[in-house]
Design an enzyme around this catalytic site. Structure first.
Site, PDB file in Angstrom:
ATOM      1  N   ASN A  25     -14.677  44.134  22.758  1.00  0.00           N
ATOM      2  CA  ASN A  25     -15.800  44.997  23.593  1.00  0.00           C
ATOM      3  C   ASN A  25     -17.045  45.178  22.880  1.00  0.00           C
ATOM      4  O   ASN A  25     -18.016  46.066  23.266  1.00  0.00           O
ATOM      5  CB  ASN A  25     -15.257  46.346  24.083  1.00  0.00           C
TER       6      ASN A  25
ATOM      7  N   GLU B 218     -21.210  35.787  24.997  1.00  0.00           N
ATOM      8  CA  GLU B 218     -19.942  36.120  24.853  1.00  0.00           C
ATOM      9  C   GLU B 218     -19.311  35.165  23.774  1.00  0.00           C
ATOM     10  O   GLU B 218     -18.323  35.485  22.967  1.00  0.00           O
ATOM     11  CB  GLU B 218     -18.979  36.111  25.797  1.00  0.00           C
TER      12      GLU B 218
ATOM     13  N   ARG C 214       1.834  43.747  46.752  1.00  0.00           N
ATOM     14  CA  ARG C 214       2.529  44.234  45.556  1.00  0.00           C
ATOM     15  C   ARG C 214       2.514  43.110  44.349  1.00  0.00           C
ATOM     16  O   ARG C 214       3.438  43.404  43.565  1.00  0.00           O
ATOM     17  CB  ARG C 214       3.729  44.841  45.717  1.00  0.00           C
TER      18      ARG C 214
ATOM     19  N   LYS D   9      -9.197  34.848  21.663  1.00  0.00           N
ATOM     20  CA  LYS D   9      -9.020  35.876  22.381  1.00  0.00           C
ATOM     21  C   LYS D   9      -7.334  35.951  22.694  1.00  0.00           C
ATOM     22  O   LYS D   9      -6.740  36.985  22.794  1.00  0.00           O
ATOM     23  CB  LYS D   9      -9.509  35.547  23.781  1.00  0.00           C
TER      24      LYS D   9
ATOM     25  N   HIS E 226     -20.263  45.953  24.559  1.00  0.00           N
ATOM     26  CA  HIS E 226     -20.117  46.101  25.972  1.00  0.00           C
ATOM     27  C   HIS E 226     -20.349  47.497  26.505  1.00  0.00           C
ATOM     28  O   HIS E 226     -20.752  47.862  27.270  1.00  0.00           O
ATOM     29  CB  HIS E 226     -18.846  45.587  26.330  1.00  0.00           C
TER      30      HIS E 226
ATOM     31  N   ARG F 138      -7.655  45.048  20.635  1.00  0.00           N
ATOM     32  CA  ARG F 138      -8.108  44.289  21.608  1.00  0.00           C
ATOM     33  C   ARG F 138      -9.831  44.940  21.947  1.00  0.00           C
ATOM     34  O   ARG F 138     -10.409  44.409  22.411  1.00  0.00           O
ATOM     35  CB  ARG F 138      -7.227  44.474  22.949  1.00  0.00           C
TER      36      ARG F 138
ATOM     37  N   LYS G  42      -7.286  41.021  32.389  1.00  0.00           N
ATOM     38  CA  LYS G  42      -7.925  42.090  33.041  1.00  0.00           C
ATOM     39  C   LYS G  42      -8.782  41.592  34.191  1.00  0.00           C
ATOM     40  O   LYS G  42      -9.562  40.944  34.130  1.00  0.00           O
ATOM     41  CB  LYS G  42      -9.355  42.343  31.861  1.00  0.00           C
TER      42      LYS G  42
ATOM     43  N   GLU H 225      -4.830  46.625  25.738  1.00  0.00           N
ATOM     44  CA  GLU H 225      -5.754  47.367  24.865  1.00  0.00           C
ATOM     45  C   GLU H 225      -5.786  48.640  24.370  1.00  0.00           C
ATOM     46  O   GLU H 225      -6.373  49.660  24.717  1.00  0.00           O
ATOM     47  CB  GLU H 225      -7.196  47.262  25.882  1.00  0.00           C
TER      48      GLU H 225
ATOM     49  N   HIS I  57     -22.810  47.820  29.310  1.00  0.00           N
ATOM     50  CA  HIS I  57     -22.376  48.278  30.459  1.00  0.00           C
ATOM     51  C   HIS I  57     -23.040  49.270  31.015  1.00  0.00           C
ATOM     52  O   HIS I  57     -23.359  49.400  32.265  1.00  0.00           O
ATOM     53  CB  HIS I  57     -20.906  48.435  30.492  1.00  0.00           C
TER      54      HIS I  57
ATOM     55  N   HIS J 274     -24.759  40.058  32.980  1.00  0.00           N
ATOM     56  CA  HIS J 274     -23.503  40.632  32.211  1.00  0.00           C
ATOM     57  C   HIS J 274     -23.757  40.454  30.731  1.00  0.00           C
ATOM     58  O   HIS J 274     -24.046  41.001  29.919  1.00  0.00           O
ATOM     59  CB  HIS J 274     -22.102  40.420  32.705  1.00  0.00           C
TER      60      HIS J 274
END
Length: 370
Positions: free
Chosen positions: A248, A189, A125, A230, A251, A244, A147, A240, A255, A269
């Site tokens: 992306n 990036e 947990r 960042k 992206h 934020r 993330k 986000e 993606h 990527h």
């Protein structure tokens, strides 16, 4: 003592952490961890390629500091961001009898950081973890901000959690072992940060790209500037719900292309992001939102860095426009069925467009496919 060239602080209250940037930090990790987190055992998650190139350096430092550890190794590549490999990592941590008060070390690129971070978020947990990113992409982007996650058959990064690391150690010397394609993919990036809201940084990249690729002082400065950028965004919008999402840029397209190519070596990527940023700039121009010459400037810079910039640059055949549209419709930014994109008014002027007309996007993709 560790040679730290740059230090970036991510000020998130009780969950605040430092990003340390410099050479030989993998060797120094044992001493740094022993000082900052005494009494812990460590579960090291890495992939087969990084294990050969970097793991001996890390273990030597851990041994010298008298730290106990267990190792979980997974296959290299995007395919490891899966339910099956996540299960292997979590069960490996539990089998090692690591306790909640112990720590996970993510040693690798973006795939390992996402995978190990998610495993740390759910094992017992929630366990603490440390990012030791070994790729340029991971150092400037994915290791910072919390993330974590894996891919789904429905799309990239659709299963995961926000789970901040306790520390990020960005060892610049690890970048010397990257092959040119991997380094270039990470550079996409880097460029992203200039295109979002810092045209001065993009101009600096245009002037310093050669030195960054050659490993001069500009490389460390680029990593630090990206991390600082960042960090500011994450502090302002950790989960986000607002700004934020600007991170992306490129992206949504990228993606969808990664999914279409099966998360394979056909398209890394960062390569997908490079094409996606050119598409986002071009789509913005098509909609009358941005000057067309900016698209050419972005594309030229990415091409000079050795990156693909068009759909035709992707090896093999792409799926249909409808297949790409279906992948885009699964993007995490979609809200109540409305397509959301990061578009631009020009270089350094990105914004969130929350209601993109599907028919305009479909015509644009058809045209880009030729």
């Amino acid at each position: 003592m560790a040679d730290i060239d740059h230090r970036v602080h991510v000020a998130l209250g009780e969950r605040a952490y430092d990003i340390l940037i410099g050479p030989r930090l993998i060797e120094e990790a044992g001493a740094i961890l022993a000082e900052r987190f005494p009494g812990r055992r460590y579960g090291i998650v890495t992939d087969e390629m990084v294990a050969r190139a970097q793991l001996p350096r890390l273990l030597a430092g851990l041994d010298a500091a008298g730290l106990g550890y267990e190792i979980v190794t997974v296959p290299a590549g995007e395919g490891s961001k899966s339910y099956a490999v996540l299960e292997k990592v979590v069960e490996g941590l539990l089998a090692a009898r690591l306790e909640r008060g112990d720590m996970v070390i993510a040693l690798g690129g973006g795939v390992i950081g996402d995978l190990a971070g998610f495993a740390a978020a759910i094992a017992r947990r929630g366990m603490d973890f440390v990012q030791i990113p070994t790729s340029l992409l991971a150092q400037v982007d994915s290791s910072v901000g919390g993330k974590t996650g894996i891919n789904s058959p429905y799309g990239k990064n659709l299963v995961g959690a926000f789970h901040q690391p306790k520390l990020v150690l960005a060892d610049l010397s690890a970048l010397d072992t990257l092959d040119p394609r991997q380094f270039a993919a990470g550079y996409a990036e880097v460029v992203k940060y200039g295109l979002i809201d810092d045209p001065g940084f993009f101009e600096w990249l245009e002037a310093n790209r050669v030195e960054i690729f050659a490993g001069g002082p500009a490389r460390g400065e680029a990593v630090a500037r990206c991390c600082a950028h960042k960090a500011r965004v994450v502090i302002a919008d950790e989960r986000e719900t607002g700004v934020r999402a600007l991170l992306n840029l490129g992206h949504t397209f990228g993606h969808a292309l990664e999914k279409d190519t099966g998360y394979s070596s056909r398209l890394l990527h960062g390569e997908g992001v490079a094409i996606g940023m050119v598409l986002a700039q071009g789509f913005s121009s098509r909609l009358g939102l941005a000057p067309g010459q900016d698209t050419g400037r972005v594309e030229a810079h990415l091409r000079q860095a050795g990156l693909p910039t068009t759909l035709a640059d992707i090896p093999g055949e792409l799926g249909s426009t409808e297949a790409l549209m279906a992948a885009i419709a699964q993007d995490k930014k979609v809200s109540r069925g409305a397509l959301t994109f990061i578009l631009t008014h020009g270089i350094g002027r990105a914004f969130i467009e929350r209601n993109v007309a599907p028919e305009k996007l479909r015509r644009f993709l058809d045209d880009m496919r030729g």
